[in-house]
Design a protein around this motif. Structure first.
Motif, short mmCIF file in Angstrom:
data_model
loop_
_atom_site.label_atom_id
_atom_site.label_comp_id
_atom_site.label_asym_id
_atom_site.label_seq_id
_atom_site.Cartn_x
_atom_site.Cartn_y
_atom_site.Cartn_z
N ASP A 84 0.76 -1.18 -0.14
CA ASP A 84 0.06 -0.03 -0.16
C ASP A 84 1.03 1.34 0.05
OD1 ASP A 84 1.17 -0.06 2.59
OD2 ASP A 84 -0.72 0.29 3.47
N SER A 85 2.12 1.30 -0.38
CA SER A 85 2.98 2.24 -0.45
C SER A 85 2.50 3.59 -1.07
CB SER A 85 4.42 2.00 -0.84
OG SER A 85 4.62 1.56 -2.02
N GLU A 86 1.89 3.52 -2.33
CA GLU A 86 1.29 4.55 -2.98
C GLU A 86 0.21 5.19 -2.24
OE1 GLU A 86 2.63 4.22 -7.77
OE2 GLU A 86 1.07 2.92 -7.07
N ILE A 87 -0.58 4.52 -1.76
CA ILE A 87 -1.65 5.00 -0.88
C ILE A 87 -1.26 5.75 0.25
CG2 ILE A 87 -3.78 4.15 0.66
CD1 ILE A 87 -4.08 1.68 -1.32
N GLN A 88 -0.27 5.20 0.88
CA GLN A 88 0.65 5.77 1.92
C GLN A 88 0.79 7.31 1.41
OE1 GLN A 88 3.65 3.93 4.23
NE2 GLN A 88 2.89 1.87 3.42
N GLY A 106 -3.93 3.93 -10.90
CA GLY A 106 -4.92 2.96 -10.41
C GLY A 106 -5.07 2.66 -8.76
N ALA A 107 -4.08 3.55 -8.11
CA ALA A 107 -4.07 3.40 -6.81
C ALA A 107 -5.31 4.29 -6.19
CB ALA A 107 -2.84 3.98 -6.01
N PHE A 108 -5.81 5.29 -6.91
CA PHE A 108 -6.88 6.20 -6.23
C PHE A 108 -8.04 5.44 -6.10
CE2 PHE A 108 -3.78 9.24 -7.86
CZ PHE A 108 -3.78 10.11 -6.74
N ASP A 109 -8.28 4.26 -6.85
CA ASP A 109 -9.78 3.89 -6.61
C ASP A 109 -9.71 2.81 -5.17
OD1 ASP A 109 -8.46 1.54 -6.90
OD2 ASP A 109 -9.43 1.05 -9.13
N SER A 110 -8.63 2.56 -4.66
CA SER A 110 -8.67 2.01 -3.45
C SER A 110 -8.96 2.79 -2.53
CB SER A 110 -7.35 1.28 -3.01
OG SER A 110 -6.82 0.30 -4.00
N LEU A 111 -8.67 4.17 -2.65
CA LEU A 111 -9.27 5.46 -1.66
C LEU A 111 -10.70 5.86 -2.03
CD1 LEU A 111 -5.93 7.36 -1.74
CD2 LEU A 111 -6.85 6.03 0.36
N GLY A 112 -11.61 5.27 -2.85
CA GLY A 112 -12.49 5.82 -2.91
C GLY A 112 -12.87 6.67 -4.21
N VAL A 113 -11.74 6.94 -4.89
CA VAL A 113 -11.97 8.05 -6.13
C VAL A 113 -12.01 7.00 -7.39
CG1 VAL A 113 -10.56 9.73 -7.46
CG2 VAL A 113 -10.48 9.47 -5.04
N SER A 188 -4.90 -1.67 -6.69
CA SER A 188 -6.02 -0.90 -7.40
C SER A 188 -7.18 -2.03 -7.27
CB SER A 188 -5.58 -0.94 -8.76
OG SER A 188 -6.82 -0.44 -9.82
N ALA A 189 -8.19 -1.33 -6.85
CA ALA A 189 -9.50 -2.27 -6.60
C ALA A 189 -10.18 -2.69 -8.15
CB ALA A 189 -10.64 -1.35 -6.05
N LEU A 190 -9.81 -1.63 -9.11
CA LEU A 190 -10.29 -1.96 -10.40
C LEU A 190 -9.51 -3.14 -10.99
CD1 LEU A 190 -12.19 -1.87 -12.87
CD2 LEU A 190 -10.76 0.04 -13.44
N LYS A 191 -8.16 -2.89 -11.00
CA LYS A 191 -7.14 -3.89 -11.45
C LYS A 191 -7.44 -5.53 -10.70
CE LYS A 191 -3.98 -0.47 -12.86
NZ LYS A 191 -2.77 0.02 -12.82
N GLU A 192 -7.69 -5.28 -9.43
CA GLU A 192 -7.95 -6.51 -8.74
C GLU A 192 -9.18 -7.42 -9.14
OE1 GLU A 192 -8.01 -5.36 -4.59
OE2 GLU A 192 -5.65 -4.97 -4.72
N GLN A 193 -10.26 -6.40 -9.51
CA GLN A 193 -11.26 -7.11 -10.18
C GLN A 193 -11.01 -7.78 -11.39
OE1 GLN A 193 -13.89 -3.38 -8.92
NE2 GLN A 193 -15.60 -4.80 -9.48
N ALA A 194 -10.29 -6.89 -12.30
CA ALA A 194 -9.96 -7.62 -13.32
C ALA A 194 -9.39 -8.97 -13.42
CB ALA A 194 -9.24 -6.51 -14.39
N ILE A 195 -8.36 -9.03 -12.51
CA ILE A 195 -7.74 -10.21 -12.46
C ILE A 195 -8.45 -11.44 -11.85
CG2 ILE A 195 -5.84 -11.50 -10.75
CD1 ILE A 195 -4.44 -8.56 -11.03
N ILE A 251 -0.03 4.78 -15.79
CA ILE A 251 -0.42 6.07 -15.88
C ILE A 251 0.24 6.75 -14.49
CG2 ILE A 251 -1.67 8.22 -16.52
CD1 ILE A 251 -2.96 6.43 -18.45
N ASN A 252 1.31 7.67 -14.61
CA ASN A 252 1.69 8.18 -13.46
C ASN A 252 0.99 9.57 -13.22
OD1 ASN A 252 3.69 6.66 -12.62
ND2 ASN A 252 4.99 7.39 -14.33
N VAL A 253 0.38 9.80 -11.93
CA VAL A 253 -0.37 11.22 -11.47
C VAL A 253 0.41 12.17 -10.55
CG1 VAL A 253 -2.33 11.97 -10.38
CG2 VAL A 253 -2.68 10.02 -11.83
N PHE A 254 0.80 13.12 -11.05
CA PHE A 254 1.61 14.08 -9.99
C PHE A 254 0.67 14.65 -9.17
CE2 PHE A 254 4.23 13.62 -13.74
CZ PHE A 254 5.52 13.66 -13.21
#
Length: 362
Positions: A84-88, A106-113, A188-195, A251-254
């Motif tokens: 969860d380092s990116e969530i951190q 993709g990390a943002f959907d784990s935070l509800g975005v 990523s919640a979405l990527k986990e669903q895809a897998i 994709i990287n988000v600044f």
């Protein structure tokens, strides 16, 4: 390339990111004994061992053009490669513990975005030309606005390498190959669903923990792009790469702490914008060129396999329920449609060349 604002091109608005000077306690703007002000120093969190070539280029250009008056201090390996380092990192930027961060979209959907989910929809963005077209479009700005919900300011997005299925024992070509596989991925919640839609089990791991999980059998496969794969020893451990299944781009988000945006002088902004322009030119060709990673992987024994049209169709069919769920959100559905429309009007880049010695037939 980077899309950072409705009226900005390339990295230009990323220059505004570096105007976070007055309100942030992490910034060093002290003067010397003669009373001259010291450089503006911004701490930028990066989850990797080291910055990638694009980020390095930008940091060096800022320092060179400003003659050291604006500096970026990189905090590498932020989060210690925890799953969860990116969530951190997002939480740390929101709290002001660091000034800036670079996070996988993709990390943002784990935070509800959910605003960025269309960027990770499996097999949707399937060429670098399309990825760049999406990030250069007004849609990118609209999607990015959603990150405000978790207390950070979205300052831009940069194109990243496509993530391919890479496996230890056999190529993952169609859903039946995925069943029962423990698959390493970024959180990523979405990527986990895809897998899961393909019958595999997601396992959050990257960097050193991913390699350890592979060594001890906790995972049998993972997603990764050619540049990082070919530059590591992973091809000796997991040689099978399905080269035409581009699951999603990384994709990287600044992001920046919203409480520290203050402003720079016109001269400071000019330095940063010039650095941004130089970096944009550099990055545009860098991301799409996977040749070095491909040859590095092949030299270590990688086995490159292509899924057939029928196998690709089977993968898409397996994702149908996931797409139905994504389309239940009107904004995500609209984003998917806009990306599909862009795809119909975008010519993909020429196909990558794969050395015949490491290409195998399924």
């Amino acid at each position: 390339m980077i899309r950072l604002g409705r009226r900005a091109r390339g990295f230009a608005t990323l220059a505004l990111l570096l105007s976070l000077v007055a309100a942030c306690g992490n910034l060093d703007t002290g003067g010397d004994k003669a009373g001259r002000r010291g450089p503006v120093v911004l701490r930028l969190a990066n989850s990797g061992y080291a910055p990638d070539d694009t980020l390095t280029r930008f940091v060096e250009a800022v320092d060179r053009l400003s003659d050291g008056e604006v500096r970026i201090e990189l905090v590498n390996a932020f989060g210690g490669f925890a799953a969860d380092s990116e969530i951190q990192m997002v939480k740390a930027v929101a709290a002001g513990d660091v000034d800036l961060g670079v996070v996988n979209s993709g990390a943002f959907d784990s935070l509800g975005v959910t605003s960025l989910e269309a960027l990770s929809a499996p097999l949707l963005i399937d060429s670098y030309a399309l990825e760049n077209a999406v990030l250069a479009s007004p849609l990118a700005d609209e999607l990015l606005e959603g990150v405000q919900a978790v207390g950070v300011t979205g300052l831009g997005m940069s194109a990243g390498h496509f993530q391919l299925p890479i496996a230890r024992d056999r190529a993952l070509l169609e859903p039946k190959d995925w069943r029962g596989v423990s698959f390493g991925t970024y959180p990523s919640a979405l990527k986990e669903q895809a897998i899961r839609a393909l019958g595999a089990s997601p396992f959050g791991a990257f960097g050193g923990p991913r390699e350890h999980a592979l060594d001890v059998g906790e995972i049998q496969a993972f997603n990764l792009g050619f540049p990082f794969y070919g530059g590591s020893d992973l091809p000796t451990k997991a040689p099978y790469v399905t080269v035409n299944v581009r699951l999603w781009a990384l994709i990287n988000v600044f992001i920046g702490n919203p409480g520290v945006i203050d402003g720079l002088s016109g001269q400071q902004r000019g330095w940063l914008e010039q650095a941004a322009a130089e970096t944009e030119v550099y990055a545009a060709g860098l991301v799409a060129d996977e040749s070095e990673g491909i040859h590095g992987a092949c030299d270590q024994g990688a086995r490159l396999v292509s899924a057939s049209p029928d196998q690709l169709a089977a993968l898409r069919t397996a994702f149908d329920p996931l797409y139905a769920e994504l389309r239940s959100d009107p904004e995500t559905s609209r984003a998917i449609d806009e990306i599909s429309d862009l795809a119909s009007r975008t010519t993909p880049e020429p196909a990558q060349h794969f050395p015949s010695a490491c290409v195998v037939r399924p």
